[in-house]
Design a protein around this motif. Structure first.
Motif, PDB file in Angstrom:
ATOM      1  N   GLN A 181     -30.845-111.279 -56.473  1.00 33.36           N
ATOM      2  CA  GLN A 181     -31.639-110.155 -55.943  1.00 33.36           C
ATOM      3  C   GLN A 181     -30.753-109.190 -55.161  1.00 33.36           C
ATOM      4  OE1 GLN A 181     -34.530-112.530 -53.816  1.00 33.36           O
ATOM      5  NE2 GLN A 181     -36.104-111.936 -55.292  1.00 33.36           N
ATOM      6  N   ARG A 182     -29.502-109.549 -55.013  1.00 34.14           N
ATOM      7  CA  ARG A 182     -28.554-108.662 -54.336  1.00 34.14           C
ATOM      8  C   ARG A 182     -27.467-108.275 -55.342  1.00 34.14           C
ATOM      9  NH1 ARG A 182     -27.492-110.322 -48.009  1.00 34.14           N
ATOM     10  NH2 ARG A 182     -29.636-110.091 -47.292  1.00 34.14           N
TER      11      ARG A 182
ATOM     12  N   PRO B  23     -36.196-114.834 -36.132  1.00 31.28           N
ATOM     13  CA  PRO B  23     -35.055-115.487 -36.790  1.00 31.28           C
ATOM     14  C   PRO B  23     -34.908-115.174 -38.273  1.00 31.28           C
ATOM     15  CG  PRO B  23     -36.739-117.112 -36.160  1.00 31.28           C
ATOM     16  CD  PRO B  23     -37.174-115.801 -35.573  1.00 31.28           C
ATOM     17  N   ILE B  24     -35.905-114.546 -38.882  1.00 27.63           N
ATOM     18  CA  ILE B  24     -35.757-114.176 -40.291  1.00 27.63           C
ATOM     19  C   ILE B  24     -34.897-112.913 -40.438  1.00 27.63           C
ATOM     20  CG2 ILE B  24     -37.884-112.798 -40.364  1.00 27.63           C
ATOM     21  CD1 ILE B  24     -36.504-115.044 -43.206  1.00 27.63           C
ATOM     22  N   TYR B  25     -34.701-112.204 -39.307  1.00 24.84           N
ATOM     23  CA  TYR B  25     -33.856-111.008 -39.346  1.00 24.84           C
ATOM     24  C   TYR B  25     -32.458-111.369 -38.846  1.00 24.84           C
ATOM     25  CZ  TYR B  25     -38.509-108.810 -39.172  1.00 24.84           C
ATOM     26  OH  TYR B  25     -39.819-108.473 -39.405  1.00 24.84           O
TER      27      TYR B  25
ATOM     28  N   TYR C 292     -18.573-104.451 -43.077  1.00 28.09           N
ATOM     29  CA  TYR C 292     -19.666-105.176 -43.730  1.00 28.09           C
ATOM     30  C   TYR C 292     -20.992-104.451 -43.491  1.00 28.09           C
ATOM     31  CZ  TYR C 292     -23.416-108.264 -44.815  1.00 28.09           C
ATOM     32  OH  TYR C 292     -24.599-108.758 -45.331  1.00 28.09           O
TER      33      TYR C 292
ATOM     34  N   GLU D 126     -32.848-118.879 -40.447  1.00 24.13           N
ATOM     35  CA  GLU D 126     -33.798-118.405 -41.469  1.00 24.13           C
ATOM     36  C   GLU D 126     -33.213-117.230 -42.248  1.00 24.13           C
ATOM     37  OE1 GLU D 126     -34.684-119.282 -38.525  1.00 24.13           O
ATOM     38  OE2 GLU D 126     -36.596-120.327 -38.482  1.00 24.13           O
ATOM     39  N   TYR D 127     -32.465-116.351 -41.546  1.00 22.63           N
ATOM     40  CA  TYR D 127     -31.875-115.212 -42.254  1.00 22.63           C
ATOM     41  C   TYR D 127     -30.833-115.704 -43.264  1.00 22.63           C
ATOM     42  CZ  TYR D 127     -29.049-111.363 -43.677  1.00 22.63           C
ATOM     43  OH  TYR D 127     -28.346-110.479 -44.470  1.00 22.63           O
TER      44      TYR D 127
ATOM     45  N   GLN E  62     -21.184-107.793 -35.501  1.00 26.56           N
ATOM     46  CA  GLN E  62     -20.944-107.962 -36.940  1.00 26.56           C
ATOM     47  C   GLN E  62     -19.805-107.014 -37.355  1.00 26.56           C
ATOM     48  OE1 GLN E  62     -20.404-109.587 -39.594  1.00 26.56           O
ATOM     49  NE2 GLN E  62     -22.519-110.340 -39.646  1.00 26.56           N
ATOM     50  N   ASN E  63     -19.144-107.272 -38.459  1.00 25.68           N
ATOM     51  CA  ASN E  63     -18.024-106.428 -38.874  1.00 25.68           C
ATOM     52  C   ASN E  63     -18.504-105.049 -39.336  1.00 25.68           C
ATOM     53  OD1 ASN E  63     -15.860-108.195 -38.404  1.00 25.68           O
ATOM     54  ND2 ASN E  63     -16.293-109.300 -40.304  1.00 25.68           N
TER      55      ASN E  63
ATOM     56  N   GLN F  82     -29.759-101.681 -53.964  1.00 26.92           N
ATOM     57  CA  GLN F  82     -29.033-102.741 -54.661  1.00 26.92           C
ATOM     58  C   GLN F  82     -29.413-104.107 -54.126  1.00 26.92           C
ATOM     59  OE1 GLN F  82     -25.070-101.242 -53.881  1.00 26.92           O
ATOM     60  NE2 GLN F  82     -24.851-100.699 -56.048  1.00 26.92           N
ATOM     61  N   ARG F  83     -30.249-104.117 -53.079  1.00 27.34           N
ATOM     62  CA  ARG F  83     -30.737-105.377 -52.526  1.00 27.34           C
ATOM     63  C   ARG F  83     -32.253-105.390 -52.692  1.00 27.34           C
ATOM     64  NH1 ARG F  83     -27.441-107.293 -47.092  1.00 27.34           N
ATOM     65  NH2 ARG F  83     -25.375-107.420 -48.045  1.00 27.34           N
ATOM     66  N   HIS F  84     -32.729-106.478 -53.321  1.00 23.89           N
ATOM     67  CA  HIS F  84     -34.159-106.583 -53.613  1.00 23.89           C
ATOM     68  C   HIS F  84     -34.702-107.851 -53.007  1.00 23.89           C
ATOM     69  CE1 HIS F  84     -33.367-103.497 -56.622  1.00 23.89           C
ATOM     70  NE2 HIS F  84     -32.270-104.176 -56.880  1.00 23.89           N
TER      71      HIS F  84
ATOM     72  N   GLN G 224     -25.260-116.752 -36.723  1.00 29.47           N
ATOM     73  CA  GLN G 224     -26.282-115.955 -37.409  1.00 29.47           C
ATOM     74  C   GLN G 224     -27.569-116.791 -37.482  1.00 29.47           C
ATOM     75  OE1 GLN G 224     -27.998-113.332 -37.915  1.00 29.47           O
ATOM     76  NE2 GLN G 224     -26.240-112.296 -38.828  1.00 29.47           N
ATOM     77  N   ASN G 225     -28.714-116.130 -37.599  1.00 27.38           N
ATOM     78  CA  ASN G 225     -29.988-116.849 -37.594  1.00 27.38           C
ATOM     79  C   ASN G 225     -30.150-117.702 -38.852  1.00 27.38           C
ATOM     80  OD1 ASN G 225     -31.065-115.978 -35.117  1.00 27.38           O
ATOM     81  ND2 ASN G 225     -31.677-114.018 -36.030  1.00 27.38           N
TER      82      ASN G 225
ATOM     83  N   PRO H 181     -19.099-110.519 -43.889  1.00 27.48           N
ATOM     84  CA  PRO H 181     -19.814-110.704 -42.621  1.00 27.48           C
ATOM     85  C   PRO H 181     -19.346-111.943 -41.859  1.00 27.48           C
ATOM     86  CG  PRO H 181     -21.204-111.386 -44.449  1.00 27.48           C
ATOM     87  CD  PRO H 181     -19.943-110.825 -45.057  1.00 27.48           C
TER      88      PRO H 181
ATOM     89  N   TYR I 268     -28.921-114.107 -52.959  1.00 24.25           N
ATOM     90  CA  TYR I 268     -27.720-114.048 -53.822  1.00 24.25           C
ATOM     91  C   TYR I 268     -27.905-114.980 -55.011  1.00 24.25           C
ATOM     92  CZ  TYR I 268     -24.968-111.358 -50.470  1.00 24.25           C
ATOM     93  OH  TYR I 268     -24.494-110.369 -49.630  1.00 24.25           O
TER      94      TYR I 268
ATOM     95  N   ASN J 206     -28.988-111.209 -36.776  1.00 25.27           N
ATOM     96  CA  ASN J 206     -28.345-110.626 -35.599  1.00 25.27           C
ATOM     97  C   ASN J 206     -27.280-109.662 -36.112  1.00 25.27           C
ATOM     98  OD1 ASN J 206     -29.721-112.376 -33.816  1.00 25.27           O
ATOM     99  ND2 ASN J 206     -28.256-114.015 -34.260  1.00 25.27           N
TER     100      ASN J 206
ATOM    101  N   SER K  88     -32.466-117.012 -46.281  1.00 20.97           N
ATOM    102  CA  SER K  88     -33.043-115.930 -47.107  1.00 20.97           C
ATOM    103  C   SER K  88     -31.944-115.153 -47.839  1.00 20.97           C
ATOM    104  CB  SER K  88     -33.919-115.049 -46.224  1.00 20.97           C
ATOM    105  OG  SER K  88     -33.523-113.715 -46.180  1.00 20.97           O
TER     106      SER K  88
END
Lengths: 85, 85
Positions: B51-52, A27-29, A39, B38-39, A35-36, A51-53, B35-36, B30, B47, A31, B42
């Protein structure tokens, strides 16, 4: 837009976290199914261009680092073509 | 996890781009429905913590800048509770 079958062919490593059907394996990733497309192109490009950290972004920076613009379009077309659950 | 109804109450401004039902109003944004959780926590935190970066991230950095951890949990609970299309 990208080539769905070429995107599917190139998605084996992505499936480890995002699932073969675009439903994340943890669930930390996110789905990605349904998705568009625009995007997904913008997000993958942001990872490739560093550009994403932050914590989770490091994994995606590595994964995206070698992707061409065409790879990004194809992967985005593939995942946006999948049915969300 | 967060409070879905509190998240819904706080999502009016988010709906402008992400839709009241979590289906984005423009394909560069998006979809968030289903959507998950936890994601989403995060991503919103990334944002808020700047960090993004990059083109689209600027809008979200502004939107997320005043969110508390509780706001982030509630919004994430709300959007993850919605049915993806």
């Amino acid at each position: 837009e990208g080539d769905i079958s070429a995107g599917k062919a190139g998605s084996a490593i992505c499936a480890t976290c995002h699932g073969a059907n675009g439903i994340a394996t943890m669930p930390i990733y996110p789905n990605l199914a349904g998705q568009n497309y625009e995007y997904l192109v913008s997000a993958l490009t942001a990872y490739r261009d560093k550009q994403r950290h932050g914590q989770m972004a490091m994994i995606m920076q590595m994964q995206a680092s070698n992707l061409s613009d065409e790879d990004i379009r194809n992967l985005s077309a593939f995942y946006s073509s999948l049915k969300p659950e």
